[in-house]
Design an enzyme around this catalytic site. Structure first.
Site, PDB file in Angstrom:
ATOM      1  N   MET A  32       0.805  -1.342  -0.135  1.00  0.00           N
ATOM      2  CA  MET A  32      -0.162   0.112   0.062  1.00  0.00           C
ATOM      3  C   MET A  32       0.912   1.207   0.098  1.00  0.00           C
ATOM      4  SD  MET A  32      -2.985  -1.064  -0.386  1.00  0.00           S
ATOM      5  CE  MET A  32      -4.025   0.498  -0.393  1.00  0.00           C
ATOM      6  N   ASP A  51      10.272   3.331   6.131  1.00  0.00           N
ATOM      7  CA  ASP A  51      10.152   1.767   6.624  1.00  0.00           C
ATOM      8  C   ASP A  51      11.090   1.203   7.727  1.00  0.00           C
ATOM      9  OD1 ASP A  51       9.571  -1.315   6.516  1.00  0.00           O
ATOM     10  OD2 ASP A  51       8.303  -0.432   4.864  1.00  0.00           O
ATOM     11  N   GLU A 110      -1.011  -3.550   9.604  1.00  0.00           N
ATOM     12  CA  GLU A 110      -2.486  -3.318  10.274  1.00  0.00           C
ATOM     13  C   GLU A 110      -2.141  -3.762  11.827  1.00  0.00           C
ATOM     14  OE1 GLU A 110      -4.706  -1.506   9.518  1.00  0.00           O
ATOM     15  OE2 GLU A 110      -6.684  -2.262   9.670  1.00  0.00           O
ATOM     16  N   LYS A 115       0.772   1.190  15.340  1.00  0.00           N
ATOM     17  CA  LYS A 115       0.277   2.440  14.624  1.00  0.00           C
ATOM     18  C   LYS A 115       0.264   3.458  15.912  1.00  0.00           C
ATOM     19  CE  LYS A 115      -2.371   0.601  10.940  1.00  0.00           C
ATOM     20  NZ  LYS A 115      -1.639   0.822   9.706  1.00  0.00           N
ATOM     21  N   SER A 137      -7.204  -0.124   7.369  1.00  0.00           N
ATOM     22  CA  SER A 137      -8.281  -0.866   6.644  1.00  0.00           C
ATOM     23  C   SER A 137      -9.369  -1.067   7.661  1.00  0.00           C
ATOM     24  CB  SER A 137      -8.144  -2.310   6.455  1.00  0.00           C
ATOM     25  OG  SER A 137      -6.998  -2.360   5.484  1.00  0.00           O
ATOM     26  N   HIS A 158      -8.325   6.104   3.307  1.00  0.00           N
ATOM     27  CA  HIS A 158      -8.319   4.429   2.878  1.00  0.00           C
ATOM     28  C   HIS A 158      -8.144   4.206   1.455  1.00  0.00           C
ATOM     29  CE1 HIS A 158     -10.178   0.251   3.172  1.00  0.00           C
ATOM     30  NE2 HIS A 158      -9.001   0.147   3.127  1.00  0.00           N
ATOM     31  N   ASN A 161      -6.494  -1.597  -2.937  1.00  0.00           N
ATOM     32  CA  ASN A 161      -5.233  -2.201  -3.579  1.00  0.00           C
ATOM     33  C   ASN A 161      -5.789  -2.831  -4.831  1.00  0.00           C
ATOM     34  OD1 ASN A 161      -2.772  -3.557  -3.573  1.00  0.00           O
ATOM     35  ND2 ASN A 161      -3.478  -5.156  -2.082  1.00  0.00           N
ATOM     36  N   GLU A 170     -11.568   5.841   0.629  1.00  0.00           N
ATOM     37  CA  GLU A 170     -12.563   5.981   1.497  1.00  0.00           C
ATOM     38  C   GLU A 170     -12.111   7.313   2.185  1.00  0.00           C
ATOM     39  OE1 GLU A 170     -15.182   2.488   3.299  1.00  0.00           O
ATOM     40  OE2 GLU A 170     -13.259   1.842   3.057  1.00  0.00           O
ATOM     41  N   ASN A 208     -14.659  -2.814   3.638  1.00  0.00           N
ATOM     42  CA  ASN A 208     -13.907  -4.147   4.175  1.00  0.00           C
ATOM     43  C   ASN A 208     -15.207  -4.532   5.199  1.00  0.00           C
ATOM     44  OD1 ASN A 208     -11.711  -4.286   3.009  1.00  0.00           O
ATOM     45  ND2 ASN A 208     -10.449  -2.869   4.355  1.00  0.00           N
TER      46      ASN A 208
END
Ligand SMILES: NC(=O)c1ccc[n+]([C@@H]2O[C@H](COP(=O)([O-])OP(=O)(O)OC[C@H]3O[C@@H](n4cnc5c(N)ncnc54)[C@H](O)[C@@H]3O)[C@@H](O)[C@H]2O)c1
Length: 309
Positions: A32, A51, A110, A115, A137, A158, A161, A170, A208
């Site tokens: 993503m 990262d 996720e 986070k 998500s 959001h 993918n 979203e 989702n």
């Protein structure tokens, strides 16, 4: 580039300077994060990606490069656009490097605790006008925003993918999200050539909430022996006209992400209908996460995918 009238007025009133988005930070260079970097850079913004390891950035950039080449082959972009987009993407070795970003989009694994840690570490390095977005998500935007020093400048963004191909983003407001944060986010997303759908801040939002229980049900269908991997995917491709079978799609999303979303739905809505299928749990425990680890419901290590059950 993106500037809202209300912020300009606030700026004139001396409350805070106008918010102009020109540099975007992205946390997480997975499928993503790299997809978002692709469309953001192609739309003319400078992008910095962080990262855990430089190798993850290199892998992400390689994916961007391949996907841009595909767009050239299809005639949808010129070679010069590809070159400029790649030049706009840089590596952020740490979170301090996001100090000049106008917007930071979090697209890491996720996992809510992870986070929270990222936002806590990131906020001290941001400029006061910087906006924050999460590509989660399923996780509550209100809860994520509450871990930052700027819940009013925080929004759920959001992306779908694969990001370069999917039209929708979203947008999810947390309880504290200000109107101009929402309008800046909407204008930014539209400047990427995407359409928006607004979802309320409930577990897994709209796409989702509907898609993942279907995938989970497909895994139950496999678990209970109703059909094989191939039969289930074929049935849904040919019988429901889905472009991909649900197990193939689960492998594409990442089985760890699918499981996390089901856990958020199960816990967040306290309804047993969202119970993650034990077989999905088993695949994740095995580290068979789908395409990204080359094994999931299919084995991708050979020339063509072969079902693993
Ligand atoms: N896969 C999908 O179809 C999809 C679709 C929409 C949204 N999302 C969401 O996007 C986010 C990322 O998903 P993905 O599919 O790209 O996962 P991924 O596993 O492909 O990538 C996640 C990346 O985050 C990095 N990361 C982990 N901890 C980090 C940290 N502390 N700092 C910096 N980077 C860190 C990992 O090294 C990895 O490169 C998740 O929140 C997921 O729910 C996924």
């Amino acid at each position: 580039m993106v500037q809202t009238q209300k912020l300009m007025e606030k700026s004139k009133a001396g409350i805070r300077p106008a918010r102009v988005i020109s540099k975007v930070g992205i946390i997480g260079a997975g499928q993503m994060g790299s997809g978002i970097a692709h469309v953001v850079a192609l739309s003319g913004y400078n992008v910095a990606i962080n990262d855990l390891k430089k190798e993850a950035f290199d892998k992400g950039l390689e994916a961007v490069s391949k996907n841009l080449a595909r767009q050239i082959a299809k005639g949808s972009i010129q070679e010069s656009e590809r070159d400029q987009a790649l030049e706009r993407i840089s590596y952020a070795p740490n979170l301090e490097a996001f100090g000049d970003c106008d917007l930071v989009i979090e697209a890491a694994t996720e996992d809510e605790a992870l986070k929270h840690k990222i936002f806590a570490a990131l906020c001290p390095h941001l400029k006061p006008t910087a906006m924050l977005a999460s590509n989660t998500s399923s996780i509550s935007i209100t809860r994520l925003a509450a871990t930052t020093d700027r819940p009013e400048d925080f929004i759920g963004m959001h992306f779908m993918n694969p990001v370069p191909l999917m039209e929708l983003v979203e947008l999810i407001r947390g309880i504290a999200t200000e109107d101009e944060t929402f309008s800046t986010a909407k204008a930014f997303v539209e400047s990427l050539g995407k359409k928006t759908a607004v979802a309320e801040d409930f577990p897994a939002f709209i796409v989702n909430r509907i898609l993942l229980p279907m995938i989970n049900e497909a895994v139950y269908t496999l678990y209970e022996g109703v059909g094989t991997v191939e039969a289930i995917d074929k049935a849904m491709r040919l019988g429901a006209h889905h472009p991909m079978g649900p197990l193939e799609l689960a492998d594409f999303i990442g089985l760890d992400t699918c499981l996390s979303v089901m856990q958020v739905l199960y816990e967040g809505l306290s309804d047993s209908k969202y119970r993650p299928c034990p077989l999905l749990v088993k695949y994740v425990e095995a580290g068979w996460l789908g395409r990204k680890t080359k094994r999931g419901f299919y084995d991708y290590r050979g020339e063509k995918p072969v079902p693993t059950r």
